[in-house]
Design a protein around this motif. Structure first.
Motif, short mmCIF file in Angstrom:
data_model
loop_
_atom_site.label_atom_id
_atom_site.label_comp_id
_atom_site.label_asym_id
_atom_site.label_seq_id
_atom_site.Cartn_x
_atom_site.Cartn_y
_atom_site.Cartn_z
N GLN A 3 29.00 41.16 37.11
CA GLN A 3 29.46 41.92 35.94
C GLN A 3 30.93 41.64 35.66
O GLN A 3 31.33 41.54 34.50
CB GLN A 3 29.22 43.42 36.14
N ALA A 4 31.73 41.50 36.71
CA ALA A 4 33.15 41.19 36.52
C ALA A 4 33.32 39.82 35.85
O ALA A 4 34.15 39.67 34.94
CB ALA A 4 33.89 41.23 37.85
N HIS B 75 31.18 38.34 33.90
CA HIS B 75 30.76 38.54 32.51
C HIS B 75 31.87 39.18 31.68
O HIS B 75 32.22 38.72 30.59
CB HIS B 75 29.50 39.41 32.48
N ASP B 76 32.42 40.27 32.19
CA ASP B 76 33.43 41.01 31.44
C ASP B 76 34.70 40.19 31.23
O ASP B 76 35.26 40.17 30.13
CB ASP B 76 33.76 42.33 32.13
N VAL B 77 35.16 39.51 32.28
CA VAL B 77 36.37 38.69 32.16
C VAL B 77 36.14 37.57 31.14
O VAL B 77 36.98 37.32 30.28
CB VAL B 77 36.81 38.13 33.53
N ALA B 78 34.98 36.91 31.23
CA ALA B 78 34.68 35.82 30.29
C ALA B 78 34.62 36.35 28.85
O ALA B 78 35.14 35.71 27.92
CB ALA B 78 33.37 35.14 30.66
N ALA B 79 34.02 37.51 28.65
CA ALA B 79 33.94 38.09 27.31
C ALA B 79 35.33 38.46 26.80
O ALA B 79 35.65 38.21 25.62
CB ALA B 79 33.04 39.32 27.33
N MET B 80 36.15 39.02 27.66
CA MET B 80 37.50 39.42 27.26
C MET B 80 38.34 38.20 26.87
O MET B 80 38.99 38.20 25.81
CB MET B 80 38.16 40.22 28.38
N HIS C 137 43.92 31.62 40.09
CA HIS C 137 44.10 32.83 39.29
C HIS C 137 42.74 33.41 38.89
O HIS C 137 42.52 34.62 39.01
CB HIS C 137 44.94 32.56 38.05
N VAL C 138 41.84 32.57 38.41
CA VAL C 138 40.53 33.06 37.97
C VAL C 138 39.78 33.68 39.14
O VAL C 138 39.21 34.77 39.02
CB VAL C 138 39.71 31.93 37.30
N ARG C 139 39.80 33.02 40.29
CA ARG C 139 39.15 33.58 41.50
C ARG C 139 39.71 34.95 41.84
O ARG C 139 38.98 35.90 42.11
CB ARG C 139 39.37 32.65 42.69
N ASN C 140 41.04 35.03 41.87
CA ASN C 140 41.69 36.30 42.21
C ASN C 140 41.42 37.38 41.17
O ASN C 140 41.20 38.54 41.52
CB ASN C 140 43.20 36.10 42.38
N LEU C 141 41.43 37.00 39.91
CA LEU C 141 41.18 37.96 38.84
C LEU C 141 39.76 38.53 38.96
O LEU C 141 39.57 39.75 38.91
CB LEU C 141 41.39 37.33 37.47
N ILE C 142 38.79 37.67 39.13
CA ILE C 142 37.41 38.12 39.25
C ILE C 142 37.24 39.01 40.47
O ILE C 142 36.65 40.08 40.41
CB ILE C 142 36.43 36.92 39.28
N SER C 143 37.80 38.58 41.57
CA SER C 143 37.70 39.34 42.82
C SER C 143 38.34 40.72 42.67
O SER C 143 37.76 41.74 43.05
CB SER C 143 38.35 38.56 43.96
N LYS C 144 39.55 40.76 42.13
CA LYS C 144 40.26 42.03 41.97
C LYS C 144 39.56 42.91 40.94
O LYS C 144 39.47 44.12 41.12
CB LYS C 144 41.72 41.80 41.61
#
Length: 184
Positions: A148-149, A151-156, A125-132
């Motif tokens: 940047q993706a 970074h943003d996903v981790a911050a969110m 899921h994390v791989r797919n989320l970052i990629s998408k």
């Protein structure tokens, strides 16, 4: 007694929907198989016609929730405005207050880190989320889109975890607002 394939598939979907919701709300240990089946309107017995174990259901529920979450991301307009709206929705009090309908990473990440099968499902899921996330939205630099993706996903995710974890509503909202402001 054999049920028509469509009815069996509908029951399977109902179990996955309810499991994904309840697990995100209460954690894996906080939901029993009999509770889950009762919530779907089914008896406990047919559970094993759909899943070999609760562990198998837990993994399948992560995959199921992941698919729905990624479909919602893909439905967001692939623009700066779409990205800002996606981030704002993710970092909202509505998302904070509804873990059963929200991000599986923020709700179940720590639990998944302790089980190999769950880690595999969450990793996918994390791989797919970052990629998408990196591929769907525009970025200032195409070369740095993935960075940047991440970074943003981790911050969110971190913001939602913190906002859910504190008992001070004002602080909770401040966390969401500050991360949203920095990402927006």
């Amino acid at each position: 007694m054999r049920y028509p394939a469509a009815e069996t598939a509908e029951k399977h979907q109902r179990i996955l929907d309810e499991a994904a919701k309840l697990f995100r709300e209460r954690g894996f240990a906080g939901v029993s198989v009999s509770e889950l089946m009762e919530a779907t309107g089914l008896t406990h017995g047919p559970f094993y016609n759909h899943f070999a174990s609760k562990q198998e259901l837990m993994e399948a529920s992560i995959e199921h929730a992941s698919s729905k979450f990624l479909t919602e991301l893909e439905a967001t307009p692939p623009s700066e405005r779409g990205k800002a709206e996606y981030i704002a929705t993710y970092l909202s009090t509505m998302h904070r207050d509804a873990p059963g309908a929200g991000c599986i990473i923020a709700s179940l990440g720590p639990e998944c880190s302790r089980e190999a099968g769950l880690r595999r499902a969450l990793t996918a899921h994390v791989r797919n989320l970052i990629s998408k996330f990196a591929g769907h939205f525009p970025w200032k630099s195409k070369r740095r889109a993935r960075s940047q993706a991440i970074h943003d996903v981790a911050a969110m995710v971190g913001a939602i975890v913190l906002a859910r974890g504190v008992t001070d509503d004002e602080l909770s909202e401040e966390i969401l607002n500050e991360v949203r402001r920095h990402l927006g």
